[in-house]
Design an enzyme around this catalytic site. Structure first.
Site, PDB file in Angstrom:
ATOM      1  N   GLU A   1       0.845  -1.190   0.000  1.00  0.00           N
ATOM      2  CA  GLU A   1       0.000   0.000   0.000  1.00  0.00           C
ATOM      3  C   GLU A   1       0.883   1.245   0.000  1.00  0.00           C
ATOM      4  OE1 GLU A   1      -2.315  -0.455   3.538  1.00  0.00           O
ATOM      5  OE2 GLU A   1      -3.803  -1.764   2.578  1.00  0.00           O
TER       6      GLU A   1
ATOM      7  N   HIS B   1      -5.852   2.128   6.088  1.00  0.00           N
ATOM      8  CA  HIS B   1      -4.966   1.749   7.179  1.00  0.00           C
ATOM      9  C   HIS B   1      -4.188   2.956   7.701  1.00  0.00           C
ATOM     10  CE1 HIS B   1      -5.088  -2.574   5.542  1.00  0.00           C
ATOM     11  NE2 HIS B   1      -5.746  -2.542   6.678  1.00  0.00           N
TER      12      HIS B   1
END
Length: 301
Positions: free
Chosen positions: A215, A256
């Site tokens: 990510e 996140h």
């Protein structure tokens, strides 16, 4: 073979009487994991699906061998719970709790290093070695986990718990089983990064390749690229990079806590460039992963 957890390893669950931990206990037992006890202060003497509950970790380690612990207590109590496990000599600790202050995580990780132990997470779903055991909520119910995860030669690491299962399910459907899948956690500070876990996979003769889910934000991919080059890793690696839209939308949040882009080096474009320079293959889509794995390990069909 596998890493971190096998069918012979035992573990406990701290915070076992909480709602999520009760469900996780059932899932782990059904999968075949050896859960030898649970801890909730003040609730000693009870049981959860036959797992005896104690007031302290020491009460369990005094009676039986404990290889690991899953920590599922509220954020305010997580650091103390991890300290208790470390001081009792437990070497593998999976922290599923999220929203723990960064400096407290750093303190936990440092004490684990001093005690020769390893932390997975926080904010993760744990570890699963197919047909062996699972430690945490990865894969959900045992009946579902047994469909998505199959034993095989591919190591899997992911910053997303859900995507760990998605990638393993995709590999399984293509006839590629997994040695061990690790949900490493989505926070900015975690106990074990991709590079930290690579030596374990390198030492496992049955692991033939690695698949990772990446990510935006953080430096873990850069650390992995440096590890691969400096250590001359024997394992081909295939990476899927999510969140590419964030490069075109500065300030957009991905989800996140660790996906905070603080500079150009944290963007997906720079990460992909760095990974490719290190010889790591990039999958454009999740469904492209199996073909890339087969190509890299010389597998046909």
């Amino acid at each position: 073979m596998s890493i971190l957890i096998t069918k012979d390893d035992t573990f406990i669950i701290q915070g076992i009487t909480g709602r999520e931990a009760v469900n996780m206990s059932r899932e782990c037992l059904d999968y075949g994991s050896k859960v030898v006890g649970g801890v909730t202060p003040g609730r000693g003497g009870r049981d959860v699906y036959g797992i005896p509950v104690y007031d302290t970790v020491r009460q369990i380690t005094a009676k039986t061998r404990v290889d690991g612990s899953v920590v599922a207590v509220p954020p305010a109590f997580t650091r103390d719970a991890v300290y208790e496990a470390l001081e009792a000599g437990i070497k593998t600790i999976v922290v599923v709790t999220e929203r723990i202050p960064r400096f407290e995580v750093a303190q936990m990780v440092e004490l684990a290093r001093l005690r020769g132990a390893r932390i997975i997470g926080p904010n993760c779903l744990g570890v699963l070695s197919p047909d062996e055991a699972k430690m945490g909520g990865l894969g959900g119910r045992a009946v579902d986990a047994k469909k998505a995860f199959k034993k095989g030669p591919i190591g899997v690491m992911s910053r997303s718990g859900g995507m760990t299962t998605e990638m393993c399910n995709t590999l399984t459907a293509a006839g590629l089983g997994q040695s061990t899948a690790v949900s490493i956690g989505g926070d900015a500070v975690i106990g074990s990064t991709y590079a930290d876990l690579m030596p374990l996979y390198e030492a496992d003769a049955e692991t033939k390749a690695i698949v990772i889910y990446c990510e935006p934000g953080g430096r873990m991919e850069a650390e992995l690229a440096r590890y691969v080059v400096e250590k001359k890793s024997r394992l081909p690696i295939i990476a899927f990079m999510a969140g590419r839209f964030m490069d075109e939308m500065p300030g957009m949040r991905f989800g996140h806590a660790g996906t905070i882009v603080e500079g150009k080096a944290d963007t997906t474009a720079e990460k992909i460039k760095r990974l490719e320079t290190a010889g790591i293959s990039i999958a454009e889509r999740i469904e492209d992963i199996p073909a890339l794995v087969k190509t890299r390990i010389g597998m046909t069909g």
